[in-house]
Design an enzyme around this catalytic site. Structure first.
Site, PDB file in Angstrom:
ATOM      1  N   HIS A 123      47.657  48.985  15.023  1.00 17.86           N
ATOM      2  CA  HIS A 123      46.656  50.028  15.278  1.00 17.86           C
ATOM      3  C   HIS A 123      47.281  51.359  14.822  1.00 17.86           C
ATOM      4  O   HIS A 123      48.499  51.522  14.875  1.00 17.86           O
ATOM      5  CB  HIS A 123      46.393  50.051  16.784  1.00 17.86           C
ATOM      6  CG  HIS A 123      45.305  50.954  17.238  1.00 17.86           C
ATOM      7  ND1 HIS A 123      45.489  52.300  17.440  1.00 17.86           N
ATOM      8  CD2 HIS A 123      44.008  50.696  17.552  1.00 17.86           C
ATOM      9  CE1 HIS A 123      44.353  52.839  17.865  1.00 17.86           C
ATOM     10  NE2 HIS A 123      43.438  51.889  17.943  1.00 17.86           N
ATOM     11  N   ASP A 200      53.114  46.966  21.934  1.00 16.28           N
ATOM     12  CA  ASP A 200      51.816  47.582  22.161  1.00 16.28           C
ATOM     13  C   ASP A 200      50.961  46.526  22.862  1.00 16.28           C
ATOM     14  O   ASP A 200      50.498  45.564  22.247  1.00 16.28           O
ATOM     15  CB  ASP A 200      51.223  48.006  20.810  1.00 16.28           C
ATOM     16  CG  ASP A 200      49.773  48.454  20.917  1.00 16.28           C
ATOM     17  OD1 ASP A 200      49.158  48.249  21.984  1.00 16.28           O
ATOM     18  OD2 ASP A 200      49.263  48.993  19.916  1.00 16.28           O
ATOM     19  N   GLN A 203      45.873  45.259  23.919  1.00 20.04           N
ATOM     20  CA  GLN A 203      44.944  44.126  23.950  1.00 20.04           C
ATOM     21  C   GLN A 203      45.489  42.956  24.768  1.00 20.04           C
ATOM     22  O   GLN A 203      44.729  42.279  25.453  1.00 20.04           O
ATOM     23  CB  GLN A 203      44.631  43.656  22.525  1.00 20.04           C
ATOM     24  CG  GLN A 203      43.949  44.695  21.667  1.00 20.04           C
ATOM     25  CD  GLN A 203      42.551  45.085  22.162  1.00 20.04           C
ATOM     26  OE1 GLN A 203      41.892  44.320  22.855  1.00 20.04           O
ATOM     27  NE2 GLN A 203      42.104  46.283  21.814  1.00 20.04           N
ATOM     28  N   LYS A 226      41.040  49.130  29.198  1.00 18.16           N
ATOM     29  CA  LYS A 226      40.792  47.795  28.614  1.00 18.16           C
ATOM     30  C   LYS A 226      41.000  46.709  29.669  1.00 18.16           C
ATOM     31  O   LYS A 226      40.904  45.519  29.402  1.00 18.16           O
ATOM     32  CB  LYS A 226      41.702  47.573  27.413  1.00 18.16           C
ATOM     33  CG  LYS A 226      41.412  48.572  26.276  1.00 18.16           C
ATOM     34  CD  LYS A 226      42.181  48.241  25.040  1.00 18.16           C
ATOM     35  CE  LYS A 226      42.285  49.392  24.073  1.00 18.16           C
ATOM     36  NZ  LYS A 226      41.112  49.600  23.244  1.00 18.16           N
ATOM     37  N   CYS A 364      40.534  51.169  13.500  1.00 24.60           N
ATOM     38  CA  CYS A 364      41.781  51.954  13.551  1.00 24.60           C
ATOM     39  C   CYS A 364      42.956  51.151  13.009  1.00 24.60           C
ATOM     40  O   CYS A 364      44.091  51.276  13.512  1.00 24.60           O
ATOM     41  CB  CYS A 364      42.085  52.463  14.964  1.00 24.60           C
ATOM     42  SG  CYS A 364      40.841  53.546  15.619  1.00 24.60           S
TER      43      CYS A 364
END
Ligand code: C6P
Length: 407
Positions: A123, A200, A203, A226, A364
């Site tokens: 991202h 990261d 998600q 999220k 993104c």
């Protein structure tokens, strides 16, 4: 026994509405999930009964607010299995967590000629902060290539590693394709050359069980929104011994031990990285989201989402002109695709007219789209409150769209 999806849907007020005269089908969960009533109630309750600044007031409201705030920190500690709550810092989101690490590494640990490794799947928020760092310090950004399925080439990653590698920052699960990266292997290989690793988790945190001790990552960044929680809030996990070597991110109240005009000494972690009044109400409400996930259980959530993903793959594959994008073996419930040569935005607009919310575009991840030779994709991302009948509506809508195009 599977989850009672109808009952779960009943906990999310926003799902019960019509869009353009059709019942809403919300498939934009990778962008942000909807919030259960318990999160909305926790937020209202805080402002109605407990609103106060924390860690400083000597009165009942301040005590209560401080206690609830720190209870969320403990809930997060258990949620990701950190050794201690002090290893969890509240941020504005994944983006700020990554920027915090990039900023402190730039100031203290990275020299000219040092190397940072990311992957093609990243991202923008896990690309740009490192580019800025490299530009400023004369460091080098290296990128792990991927195959056509959207999986990183591990042998190529190993070739990029060297004693010059200061940090490997990699996405745990791709937002654009859903690919789950082999992060444990990445972490072990990076540690073997003395590099630190940031994951990261924007998600992965909503779909996978996260155990930062087992993973042995140095940092793990994720966003509350999220995870059925509020927007503008996230967490950065860091190992105590790593956080302690890092300079503060921002200066201000809360992050200090003592201030004189000559010299300031800094507070202990986590407060060293939490300058200023934090997002108290949202942090407190976030605990209700974590409780919601814990009550259902991550394994049950994942099983339901996996079932939706394979059902969607089956149904959509029957549509003439359906082109899946990202076919990794290990995936979270993200389905990216195109329909013939139609522009993803047009597909998205036509689905919206049917009440179906998806995301379209580059997500993104412009360098990833470039690598795949695409301008963008249509992305349907599934959550615990989605159902197979909603996927049927998506398949019907797409069949109609594909028929217009195939005429
Ligand atoms: N992806 C999506 O639709 P923030 O905005 O800080 O909460 O999260 C940024 C971010 C970082 N990494 C990954 C893998 C992400 O998916 C995101 C957010 C959203 O895919 C918005 S672009």
């Amino acid at each position: 026994m599977g989850l009672d999806i109808e009952k779960i849907r009943g906990l999310f007020p926003v799902l019960h509405q019509e869009v353009h005269g059709k019942p809403l089908v919300y498939f934009d969960n990778a962008a942000t999930t909807q919030k259960p009533q318990a999160v909305l109630d926790a937020l209202t309750n805080y402002y109605q009964h407990d609103n106060s600044n924390i860690h400083r007031g000597a009165h009942a409201l301040a005590d209560r607010a401080t206690r609830y705030f720190e209870e969320t920190r403990e809930a997060i500690q258990h949620f990701i299995n950190a050794r201690e709550a002090a290893e969890v810092i509240f941020t504005k989101g994944t983006t700020e967590g990554i920027n915090l690490v990039a900023s402190t590494f730039r100031r203290k640990f990275v020299e000219k000629g040092d190397e940072i490794i990311i992957s093609t799947l990243e991202h923008h928020s896990n690309i740009v902060p490192w580019q800025m760092l490299c530009e400023e310090k004369g460091a080098i950004l290296k990128v792990i290539p991927i195959n056509e399925a959207g999986e990183i080439l591990f042998e190529e990653f190993e070739k990029l590693l060297s004693p010059k590698t200061k940090l490997v920052s990699i996405v745990h699960a791709s937002n654009a394709l859903g690919t789950i990266n082999p992060v444990k292997q990445v972490i072990d290989a990076a540690h073997a050359v003395g590099a630190k690793v940031l994951l990261d988790g924007a998600q992965s945190s909503s779909h996978l069980n996260i155990d930062v001790q087992e993973l042995d990552c140095d940092f793990f960044a994720f966003s509350a929104h999220k995870l059925y929680g509020p927007t503008g809030l996230g967490c950065l996990y860091g190992k105590r011994e790593v956080f302690e070597t890092m300079p503060p991110y921002q200066g201000g109240g809360e992050m200090i031990k003592e201030v004189t005009f000559e010299k300031t000494t800094y507070n202990e972690i986590p407060f060293k990285f939490e300058a200023g009044t934090p997002n108290i109400g949202d942090v407190i409400a976030f605990k209700a989201a974590i409780d919601f996930i814990n009550e259902l259980g991550k394994d049950a959530i994942r099983a339901h989402e996996d079932e939706l993903l394979s059902y969607a793959n089956e149904q959509l594959s029957q549509i003439k002109g359906f082109l899946p994008v990202g076919t990794a073996k290990e995936k979270v419930s993200v389905l990216s695709f195109n329909i013939n040569a139609m522009h993803p935005y047009d597909v998205g607009m036509m689905l919206d007219a049917n009440g179906i919310a998806v995301r379209t575009g580059h997500h993104c991840t412009q360098p990833l789209m470039k690598r795949l030779g695409l301008e963008g994709t249509v992305r349907a991302s599934f959550s615990v409150y989605n159902s197979k009948s909603e996927i049927d509506k998506l398949a019907e809508g797409l069949s109609r769209i594909a028929r217009i195009k195939n005429k």
